[in-house]
Design a protein around this motif. Structure first.
Motif, PDB file in Angstrom:
ATOM      1  N   ILE A 104       9.848   3.164  12.887  1.00  0.00           N
ATOM      2  CA  ILE A 104      11.082   2.004  12.200  1.00  0.00           C
ATOM      3  C   ILE A 104      11.695   3.874  11.187  1.00  0.00           C
ATOM      4  O   ILE A 104      12.558   4.493  11.077  1.00  0.00           O
ATOM      5  N   LYS A 105      10.665   4.012  10.369  1.00  0.00           N
ATOM      6  CA  LYS A 105      10.840   4.437   8.949  1.00  0.00           C
ATOM      7  C   LYS A 105      11.258   6.217   9.263  1.00  0.00           C
ATOM      8  O   LYS A 105      12.093   6.736   8.379  1.00  0.00           O
ATOM      9  N   GLN A 106      11.020   7.042  10.516  1.00  0.00           N
ATOM     10  CA  GLN A 106      11.366   7.808  10.713  1.00  0.00           C
ATOM     11  C   GLN A 106      13.190   7.324  11.868  1.00  0.00           C
ATOM     12  O   GLN A 106      13.888   8.624  11.911  1.00  0.00           O
ATOM     13  N   GLY A 107      13.231   6.850  11.746  1.00  0.00           N
ATOM     14  CA  GLY A 107      14.678   6.127  12.094  1.00  0.00           C
ATOM     15  C   GLY A 107      14.774   6.712  13.676  1.00  0.00           C
ATOM     16  O   GLY A 107      16.240   6.116  13.774  1.00  0.00           O
TER      17      GLY A 107
ATOM     18  N   VAL B 142       6.023   0.784  12.640  1.00  0.00           N
ATOM     19  CA  VAL B 142       6.621   0.811  11.131  1.00  0.00           C
ATOM     20  C   VAL B 142       7.104   2.332  11.335  1.00  0.00           C
ATOM     21  O   VAL B 142       8.054   3.154  10.161  1.00  0.00           O
ATOM     22  N   VAL B 143       6.086   3.989  10.826  1.00  0.00           N
ATOM     23  CA  VAL B 143       6.370   4.850  10.693  1.00  0.00           C
ATOM     24  C   VAL B 143       7.391   5.490  11.619  1.00  0.00           C
ATOM     25  O   VAL B 143       8.664   6.022  11.910  1.00  0.00           O
TER      26      VAL B 143
ATOM     27  N   LYS C 174       1.495  -0.273  12.512  1.00  0.00           N
ATOM     28  CA  LYS C 174       1.112   0.706  11.728  1.00  0.00           C
ATOM     29  C   LYS C 174       2.222   1.753  12.485  1.00  0.00           C
ATOM     30  O   LYS C 174       3.174   2.855  11.877  1.00  0.00           O
TER      31      LYS C 174
END
Length: 95
Positions: A65-68, A62-63, A59
Motif C-alpha cells: 500500500i505504501k508503494q502505491g 502495508v508495504v 506487513k
C-alpha cells in the motif's frame, strides 16, 4: 521420657519427608504443575506462530500500500467502507 523422644525423632522426619514429597508432586510448584505449564507453553507458542504469520502478511500488505498499489488501496477502501460485493469481478488491464 528419653526413650519416647528417640522414637519420636524418626517419626518426625518421616512426616516431614511425606509432607515435602506430597507437595513436591501435587503442590503449586510441583511436578504435575510443571507438566501443565509445559503444555500451556506449547499452546502459547502455537498461537504465537500463527500471530507472527498474520503480522508478516499485514506487513507485506502495508508495504504494497505504501508503494502505491492501487488495487490494494481500492480493495482496502471497499472493505473498510463495506461497499465491496461478494460477487465482484476484477478486470486486469495493462496500463
Amino acid at each position: 521420657m528419653m526413650k519416647y523422644f528417640f522414637h519420636l525423632i524418626p517419626m518426625l522426619f518421616i512426616l516431614i519427608a511425606v509432607y515435602f514429597g506430597y507437595h513436591g508432586i501435587y503442590g503449586n510448584h510441583g511436578l504435575l504443575r510443571l507438566n501443565q505449564l509445559k503444555e500451556e507453553t506449547v499452546e502459547a507458542e502455537t498461537v504465537l506462530t500463527d500471530l507472527n504469520g498474520q503480522v508478516t502478511a499485514l506487513k507485506t500488505k502495508v508495504v504494497a500500500i505504501k508503494q502505491g498499489s492501487r488495487d490494494l488501496i481500492e480493495e482496502e477502501l471497499l472493505r473498510v467502507l463495506n461497499m465491496g460485493d461478494s460477487d465482484g469481478l476484477v478486470i486486469l488491464t495493462s496500463e
